[in-house]
Design a protein around this motif. Structure first.
Motif, PDB file in Angstrom:
ATOM      1  N   VAL A 155       0.823  -0.998  -0.260  1.00  0.00           N
ATOM      2  CA  VAL A 155      -0.189  -0.102   0.110  1.00  0.00           C
ATOM      3  C   VAL A 155       1.118   1.037   0.387  1.00  0.00           C
ATOM      4  CG1 VAL A 155      -1.152   1.269   1.551  1.00  0.00           C
ATOM      5  CG2 VAL A 155      -1.540  -1.039   1.271  1.00  0.00           C
ATOM      6  N   LEU A 156       1.824   1.414   0.784  1.00  0.00           N
ATOM      7  CA  LEU A 156       2.733   2.414   0.791  1.00  0.00           C
ATOM      8  C   LEU A 156       3.520   3.006  -0.485  1.00  0.00           C
ATOM      9  CD1 LEU A 156       3.913   1.727   4.632  1.00  0.00           C
ATOM     10  CD2 LEU A 156       2.341   3.183   3.793  1.00  0.00           C
ATOM     11  N   GLN A 157       3.490   2.215  -1.514  1.00  0.00           N
ATOM     12  CA  GLN A 157       4.534   2.180  -2.682  1.00  0.00           C
ATOM     13  C   GLN A 157       3.968   2.956  -3.213  1.00  0.00           C
ATOM     14  OE1 GLN A 157       4.977  -1.905  -4.099  1.00  0.00           O
ATOM     15  NE2 GLN A 157       6.493  -2.206  -3.424  1.00  0.00           N
ATOM     16  N   SER A 158       2.926   3.432  -3.449  1.00  0.00           N
ATOM     17  CA  SER A 158       1.625   4.145  -3.476  1.00  0.00           C
ATOM     18  C   SER A 158       1.261   5.432  -2.834  1.00  0.00           C
ATOM     19  CB  SER A 158       0.596   3.771  -3.621  1.00  0.00           C
ATOM     20  OG  SER A 158       0.624   2.769  -4.686  1.00  0.00           O
ATOM     21  N   ILE A 159       1.211   5.394  -1.598  1.00  0.00           N
ATOM     22  CA  ILE A 159       0.678   6.583  -1.205  1.00  0.00           C
ATOM     23  C   ILE A 159       1.767   6.573   0.727  1.00  0.00           C
ATOM     24  CG2 ILE A 159      -1.975   6.687  -1.819  1.00  0.00           C
ATOM     25  CD1 ILE A 159      -2.581   5.271   1.105  1.00  0.00           C
ATOM     26  N   SER A 160       1.723   7.792   1.400  1.00  0.00           N
ATOM     27  CA  SER A 160       2.086   7.565   2.586  1.00  0.00           C
ATOM     28  C   SER A 160       0.734   7.939   3.398  1.00  0.00           C
ATOM     29  CB  SER A 160       3.636   8.996   2.953  1.00  0.00           C
ATOM     30  OG  SER A 160       4.430   8.471   1.523  1.00  0.00           O
ATOM     31  N   ILE A 161       0.792   7.555   4.946  1.00  0.00           N
ATOM     32  CA  ILE A 161      -0.254   7.810   5.550  1.00  0.00           C
ATOM     33  C   ILE A 161       0.357   8.445   6.732  1.00  0.00           C
ATOM     34  CG2 ILE A 161      -1.613   6.582   6.880  1.00  0.00           C
ATOM     35  CD1 ILE A 161      -1.970   4.433   5.190  1.00  0.00           C
ATOM     36  N   ILE A 162      -0.254   9.667   7.567  1.00  0.00           N
ATOM     37  CA  ILE A 162       0.132  10.694   8.244  1.00  0.00           C
ATOM     38  C   ILE A 162      -0.996  10.060   8.973  1.00  0.00           C
ATOM     39  CG2 ILE A 162       1.289  12.874   9.794  1.00  0.00           C
ATOM     40  CD1 ILE A 162       2.143  13.028   6.706  1.00  0.00           C
ATOM     41  N   ASP A 163      -0.219   9.742  10.557  1.00  0.00           N
ATOM     42  CA  ASP A 163      -1.193   9.153  11.885  1.00  0.00           C
ATOM     43  C   ASP A 163      -0.943  10.821  12.957  1.00  0.00           C
ATOM     44  OD1 ASP A 163      -2.746   8.943  14.066  1.00  0.00           O
ATOM     45  OD2 ASP A 163      -1.537   6.835  14.408  1.00  0.00           O
ATOM     46  N   THR A 164      -2.146  11.600  13.085  1.00  0.00           N
ATOM     47  CA  THR A 164      -1.905  12.560  13.952  1.00  0.00           C
ATOM     48  C   THR A 164      -1.906  12.211  15.408  1.00  0.00           C
ATOM     49  OG1 THR A 164      -3.978  13.432  13.795  1.00  0.00           O
ATOM     50  CG2 THR A 164      -2.389  13.792  12.563  1.00  0.00           C
ATOM     51  N   PRO A 165      -1.723  12.517  16.685  1.00  0.00           N
ATOM     52  CA  PRO A 165      -1.909  12.192  18.190  1.00  0.00           C
ATOM     53  C   PRO A 165      -3.809  12.619  18.057  1.00  0.00           C
ATOM     54  CG  PRO A 165      -0.668  14.512  18.120  1.00  0.00           C
ATOM     55  CD  PRO A 165      -1.236  14.501  16.462  1.00  0.00           C
ATOM     56  N   GLY A 166      -4.145  12.038  18.777  1.00  0.00           N
ATOM     57  CA  GLY A 166      -5.581  11.676  19.398  1.00  0.00           C
ATOM     58  C   GLY A 166      -6.018  13.624  19.905  1.00  0.00           C
ATOM     59  N   ILE A 167      -6.569  14.061  19.663  1.00  0.00           N
ATOM     60  CA  ILE A 167      -7.275  15.245  20.599  1.00  0.00           C
ATOM     61  C   ILE A 167      -7.935  15.124  21.502  1.00  0.00           C
ATOM     62  CG2 ILE A 167      -8.267  17.370  19.714  1.00  0.00           C
ATOM     63  CD1 ILE A 167      -7.931  16.878  17.045  1.00  0.00           C
ATOM     64  N   LEU A 168      -7.582  15.837  22.657  1.00  0.00           N
ATOM     65  CA  LEU A 168      -8.649  15.756  24.115  1.00  0.00           C
ATOM     66  C   LEU A 168      -9.217  17.429  23.892  1.00  0.00           C
ATOM     67  CD1 LEU A 168      -5.208  14.960  26.412  1.00  0.00           C
ATOM     68  CD2 LEU A 168      -7.967  13.320  25.809  1.00  0.00           C
TER      69      LEU A 168
END
Length: 555
Positions: A155-168
Motif C-alpha cells: 500500500v505504501l508504495q503508492s501513498i504515505s499515511i500520517i497519523d496525528t495525536p488524539g485530540i483531547l
C-alpha cells in the motif's frame, strides 16, 4: 558547425515525446519537473521579495513536488485512527500503539522503506528526500514527537499515511503540547492530498481543539473527507440520529454551504456488532477505497492546483505589503501611521479588491495578518515590482495550461498505478466482491435458469394478457410493465434486454425475463448493458451440442 542529422532527429524526438521546449527554452521531462521549474523561476522570486515565507508558508522544495500522495488522519482520541491505518495496511507498523486512552502522542509518518524501522524527527527534517525539512521551524518540542515509521508494505508504495495525536477536549491540552498544534496541521493540510477526519459514532462532541484543528484546514475543503467510524455499534435508528448530529456539528465548524462527504462504516478487522446495515457499510468502504485509490492518478493535478492557490495568495500578499510601504511617511510619525494602517487593514483589503479586481476569498485572514504585521518595520517593506507580478500572471495564464495538457498526455501514455495491497486487495474478487450473487449476478453459478423459480407467477400474468400464437404485443406488455411505476427510460431498457429475438413481441420466457429485470431494478440494483449469458431464456440459447451435430453431419 551543423549538428549531425542523427543527433538532430534524436532531439526532435525528445521534444515530441517529453513535453517539448517552450518559448523560454525550458525543457520539461515530466509535469512534476515542469511545476518545480515554474515555482523556482516565476513564483519563488515574488515570495522572497515580499516575505511570503515569514507570513504564510515556507518555501517549497524538490521533495514537495516529488513525494508520493499523502493521507492525513485527524480525530479525537480513540476514534480509531491508528487502527484505521492498520486496517488499510493489514499489518502492524513500527511505533504503533492502540488503546482506549490517548496513545498516539505525536505525529507518525507511515512511509515505504525496504527496511522496517523508525526515523526520529530531528533526523527526518534533515533528509532532503523526505518532504518534511521545513518542519524544523516548529522546534524541538514538536520534533521529539514526530517520527517516520518505514516498512516494505505494498500500500505504501503508492501513498504515505500520517497519523496525528488524539485530540483531547479542554484548554489544558493545547498549552501542554509545547508547540502550535493547529499550525502543524495547517502545514500538513497544504501539502497532503487527502485529509480524513475520523469520528466515533459513540462520542460526537467536537472539542475546542478539534474545532480549531478543522479550521486550520480552511481553503483545503476539496481535500477533506469524513469517516463516521464504529457505526456498527449502534442500530439503524440511532445511526440516523448520530449522522444528523454529525452533519449539524460539522456545519458549524466547516463554514461551507456544500455538505462534506461522510463515509459510514466500521474500519477494523473485527466482526460487526450490528449486521443490519452490513450492505451499506460495504458499499461505503468500497467508495472510500476508490477515493483513496484515485490519489496517485490525481497527484499531479493536485500539486498543480495547490501551486495555483499559492500563486494567487502570493500575489495578494505582494499587493498588501507594497500598499503598506507606499502609505508610510518617510520621516516622522512612523509608529502612529503603522498602528493606523494595521487597524485599517479590513478597509485596505476592500481598496485592493477594487483596484486589482481580486476575489475576497483570495485574501489572508485579517486578524492573523494584523497580529503578524505588529512585528515588522513597514519602511523596510519593498514597493510594488510590476515585473514580478506580471511574471506570475503569465505563468497562471499560459504556462499552467501547457502543464494541464502534459498531465493528460502522461496519463494516456502511462497511467499511474492504483493503490493496491492490504485492504485494497481482494475485496472485489471472489464471492465477497460488491454485488456478487445479487441483482443481475444472482443465478450465475446455478445450473437452472434463475427466472424459472418465479416463472409460474409470471405465466399467470402472461396468459391474462391474451397472447396470440404464444406471444404478446408491446401494447399489451406495456400495460402490465407500467404497473411497476418505473420510468419509461428504464422500462425501455428492460424491453430491449428481454426481447431476445428482437421481433417486437415477447413470448412467455421473454415476458418472465422482463418481470425478473423489473424486480432487480425495484430492489435497487443496476441493469446490465447487455444480457448476461445466465439470464438468456433457455429457448433462445444457441445449443452448442445441436450445432456440433449439424456441422458434423454436413461434413
Amino acid at each position: 558547425v551543423g549538428a549531425p542529422a542523427s543527433v538532430t532527429s534524436m532531439f526532435s524526438w525528445v521534444k515530441q515525446e517529453q513535453g517539448g521546449r517552450n518559448k523560454d527554452g525550458e525543457m520539461y521531462q515530466t509535469v512534476t519537473e515542469g511545476l518545480q521549474s515554474l515555482y523556482l523561476k516565476k513564483l519563488l522570486p515574488l515570495e522572497e521579495t515580499y516575505l511570503f515565507h515569514d507570513f504564510h508558508s515556507p518555501a517549497l522544495e524538490a521533495a514537495d513536488f516529488q513525494s508520493k500522495p499523502m493521507v492525513l488522519l485527524v480525530g479525537q482520541y480513540s476514534t480509531g485512527k491508528t487502527t484505521f491505518i492498520r486496517y488499510l495496511l493489514e499489518q502492524d507498523f513500527p511505533g504503533m500503539r492502540i488503546g482506549p486512552e490517548p496513545t498516539t502522542d505525536g505525529f507518525i509518518a507511515v512511509m515505504h522503506g525496504e527496511n522496517e524501522g523508525i526515523i526520529p524527527g530531528n533526523a527526518l527534517v534533515v533528509d532532503p528526500r523526505k518532504p518534511f525539512r521545513k518542519l524544523n521551524a516548529f522546534g524541538n518540542s514538536f520534533l521529539n514527537r514526530f517520527i517516520c515509521s518505514q516498512m516494505p508494505n505494498q500500500v505504501l508504495q503508492s501513498i504515505s499515511i500520517i497519523d496525528t495525536p488524539g485530540i483531547l477536549s479542554g484548554e489544558k491540552q493545547r498549552i501542554s503540547r509545547g508547540y502550535d498544534f493547529a499550525e502543524v496541521l495547517r502545514w500538513f493540510g497544504e501539502r497532503v492530498d487527502r485529509i480524513i477526519l475520523l469520528f466515533d459514532a459513540h462520542k460526537l462532541d467536537i472539542s475546542d481543539e478539534f474545532s480549531e484543528a478543522i479550521r486550520a484546514f480552511k481553503g483545503q475543503d476539496d481535500k477533506i473527507r469524513v469517516v463516521l467510524n464504529k457505526a456498527d455499534q449502534v442500530d439503524t435508528q440511532q445511526l440516523m440520529r448520530v449522522y444528523g448530529a454529525l452533519m449539524w456539528s460539522l456545519g458549524k465548524v466547516i463554514n461551507t454551504p456544500e455538505v462534506v462527504r461522510v463515509y459510514l462504516g466500521s474500519f477494523w478487522g473485527k466482526p460487526l456488532q450490528n449486521t443490519e446495515n452490513r450492505r451499506l457499510f460495504e458499499a461505503e468502504s468500497q467508495d472510500l477505497f476508490k477515493d483513496i485509490q484515485s490519489l496517485p492518478r490525481n497527484a499531479a493535478l493536485r500539486k498543480l492546483n495547490d501551486l495555483i492557490k499559492r500563486a494567487r495568495l502570493a500575489k495578494v500578499h505582494a499587493y498588501i505589503i507594497s500598499y503598506l510601504k507606499k502609505e508610510m511617511p518617510s520621516l516622522f510619525g512612523r509608529e502612529k501611521k503603522k498602528e493606523e494602517l494595521i487597524s485599517r487593514l479590513p478597509e485596505i483589503y476592500c481598496i485592493l479588491q477594487r483596484e486589482h479586481h481580486i476575489s475576497p476569498g483570495d485574501f489572508p485572514n485579517v486578524t492573523k495578518m494584523q497580529d503578524m504585521l505588529q512585528h515588522y518595520d513597514f519602511n523596510k517593506f519593498p514597493s510594488l515590482k510590476i515585473k514580478l507580478i506580471e511574471s506570475v500572471d503569465k505563468m497562471l495564464a499560459t504556462k499552467i495550461a501547457g502543464l494541464m495538457s502534459m498531465i493528460r498526455d502522461e496519463e494516456s501514455k502511462a497511467p499511474p498505478a492504483m493503490v493496491s495491497g492490504g485492504a485494497f486487495e481482494g475485496s472485489q474478487d471472489g464471492p465477497f466482491g460488491r454485488g456478487y450473487g445479487e441483482g443481475v449476478s444472482a443465478g450465475a453459478d446455478a445450473e437452472d435458469w434463475i427466472v424459472s423459480r418465479e416463472k409460474h407467477r409470471y405465466d399467470e400474468l402472461f396468459y391474462m394478457l391474451m397472447p396470440v400464437n404464444g406471444k404478446i404485443t408491446g401494447v399489451n406488455a406495456k400495460k402490465e410493465m407500467m404497473n411497476s411505476r418505473l420510468p419509461n427510460t428504464v422500462l425501455g431498457k428492460i424491453w430491449k434486454l428481454a426481447d431476445c429475438d428482437q421481433d417486437g413481441m415477447l413470448d412467455d420466457e421473454e415476458f418472465a425475463l422482463a418481470q425478473h429485470l423489473i424486480k432487480i431494478k425495484l430492489e435497487g440494483f443496476e441493469l446490465p448493458g447487455e444480457l448476461p449469458d445466465h439470464l438468456v431464456p433457455p429457448a433462445h440459447r444457441k445449443n452448442p451440442t445441436a450445432d456440433a451435430l449439424y456441422n458434423h453431419s454436413e461434413d
